[in-house]
Design an enzyme around this catalytic site. Structure first.
Site, short mmCIF file in Angstrom:
data_model
loop_
_atom_site.label_atom_id
_atom_site.label_comp_id
_atom_site.label_asym_id
_atom_site.label_seq_id
_atom_site.Cartn_x
_atom_site.Cartn_y
_atom_site.Cartn_z
N ARG A 85 44.92 39.30 47.55
CA ARG A 85 44.78 40.75 47.33
C ARG A 85 45.91 41.26 46.45
O ARG A 85 46.03 42.46 46.23
CB ARG A 85 44.83 41.49 48.68
CG ARG A 85 43.63 41.18 49.54
CD ARG A 85 43.70 41.94 50.87
NE ARG A 85 42.78 41.35 51.81
CZ ARG A 85 41.48 41.66 51.86
NH1 ARG A 85 40.98 42.56 51.06
NH2 ARG A 85 40.69 41.05 52.73
N ASP A 134 50.10 30.74 48.16
CA ASP A 134 51.09 31.25 49.10
C ASP A 134 52.45 30.94 48.49
O ASP A 134 52.72 29.81 48.08
CB ASP A 134 50.94 30.62 50.49
CG ASP A 134 51.47 31.59 51.55
OD1 ASP A 134 50.94 32.71 51.66
OD2 ASP A 134 52.46 31.25 52.24
P1 ITT Z 1 48.12 37.41 49.26
O1 ITT Z 1 48.50 36.80 50.60
O2 ITT Z 1 46.95 38.34 49.35
O3 ITT Z 1 47.98 36.39 48.18
P2 ITT Z 1 50.87 38.39 49.27
O4 ITT Z 1 51.69 39.18 48.28
O5 ITT Z 1 50.94 38.83 50.72
O6 ITT Z 1 49.34 38.37 48.76
P3 ITT Z 1 52.17 35.90 50.00
O7 ITT Z 1 51.91 36.03 51.44
O8 ITT Z 1 52.04 34.57 49.34
O9 ITT Z 1 51.24 36.87 49.14
O10 ITT Z 1 53.63 36.47 49.73
C1 ITT Z 1 54.20 36.27 48.48
C2 ITT Z 1 55.44 37.16 48.34
O11 ITT Z 1 56.50 36.37 47.77
C3 ITT Z 1 55.17 38.28 47.34
O12 ITT Z 1 54.66 39.43 47.98
C4 ITT Z 1 56.55 38.48 46.73
O13 ITT Z 1 57.34 39.27 47.58
C5 ITT Z 1 57.11 37.07 46.73
N1 ITT Z 1 56.75 36.38 45.46
C6 ITT Z 1 55.89 35.34 45.28
N2 ITT Z 1 55.79 35.01 43.99
C7 ITT Z 1 56.59 35.86 43.33
C8 ITT Z 1 56.91 36.03 41.98
O14 ITT Z 1 56.35 35.31 41.01
N3 ITT Z 1 57.79 36.99 41.67
C9 ITT Z 1 58.35 37.74 42.61
N4 ITT Z 1 58.11 37.67 43.90
C10 ITT Z 1 57.22 36.73 44.27
#
Ligand code: ITT
Length: 208
Positions: free
Chosen positions: A8, A76
């Site tokens: 999302r 993730d």
């Molecule tokens: P979905 O589960 O729906 O994919 P989410 O944002 O909750 O969305 P995650 O549980 O994988 O996804 O959490 C990933 C978090 O890690 C994201 O919200 C950021 O805070 C951090 N993150 C991951 N990749 C990143 C990036 O490329 N740049 C900055 N922060 C990142």
């Protein structure tokens, strides 16, 4: 071929599409129809109750495959800070609370690192992708090391981007041009492996 991105997070959707365009040849990329959860508004919230990035990614990809009947990829990801024994890790999105904003998460991270010198602010951004199509389940991982700086810099990207300077660079992820982040990031490394798999997988399928 239709693929549903089991996320999302609009920023992830945008980055995943841009990165796949880098690693797949144009002919293959044009054969993909990349959808995401916003195309299936009836899909319920998926609880992330795994203990690892891989468990959470697999769960998201499996649920979306089961609900849509289509191939699915979940991402993730998060940042592991050495001084904090790997935190926030899988809790990166909700570090400062269940519905925390990026700003609140960044504030919390900076607070916990207050007074810590730059050489001890080492961190790893990690991305685990899960691919599920009903017959095959595969995991692809990417990691990029760097440091958490003392205050946010840059307007691009999302999440912890303004605080993270990857090793070998002076700019934060948020200061870099998009296509530079998309070539060196944790997500890029995981998607490069996925692209190799997809190429081979489709060649094999086309033979039969
Ligand atoms: P979905 O589960 O729906 O994919 P989410 O944002 O909750 O969305 P995650 O549980 O994988 O996804 O959490 C990933 C978090 O890690 C994201 O919200 C950021 O805070 C951090 N993150 C991951 N990749 C990143 C990036 O490329 N740049 C900055 N922060 C990142």
């Amino acid at each position: 071929m239709k693929i549903v991105l089991a996320t999302r997070n609009k920023h992830k959707v945008e980055e995943i599409k841009q990165i796949l365009e880098i690693y797949l040849d144009p002919n293959l990329y044009s054969q993909l129809e990349i959808l995401d959860i916003s195309n299936f508004p009836w899909v319920p919230e998926i609880e992330e109750d795994g203990k690892t990035f891989a468990e959470n990614a697999l769960k998201k990809a499996r649920v979306i495959h089961e609900l849509t009947g289509l191939c699915s990829i979940a991402d993730d990801s998060g940042i592991e800070v050495d001084f904090l024994n790997g935190e926030p890790g899988i809790y990166s999105a909700r570090y400062a609370g269940e519905r925390a904003t990026d700003y609140e998460n960044n504030e919390k991270l900076l607070r916990l690192l207050d007074g810590v010198p730059i050489e001890k602010r080492t961190a790893t951004f990690r991305c685990v992708l899960a691919y599920v199509d009903g017959r095959v389940e595969k995991i692809f991982e990417g990691a990029t090391k760097g440091k958490v700086i003392f205050e946010p810099r840059g307007m691009g990207g999302f999440g912890y981007d303004p605080l993270f300077v990857p090793d070998g660079y002076e700019l934060t992820y948020a200061e870099m041009p998009k296509d530079l982040k998309n070539r060196i990031s944790h997500r890029s490394k995981a998607l490069q492996k996925f692209a190799e798999f997809l190429r081979a997988h489709l060649e094999y399928k086309n033979k039969f």
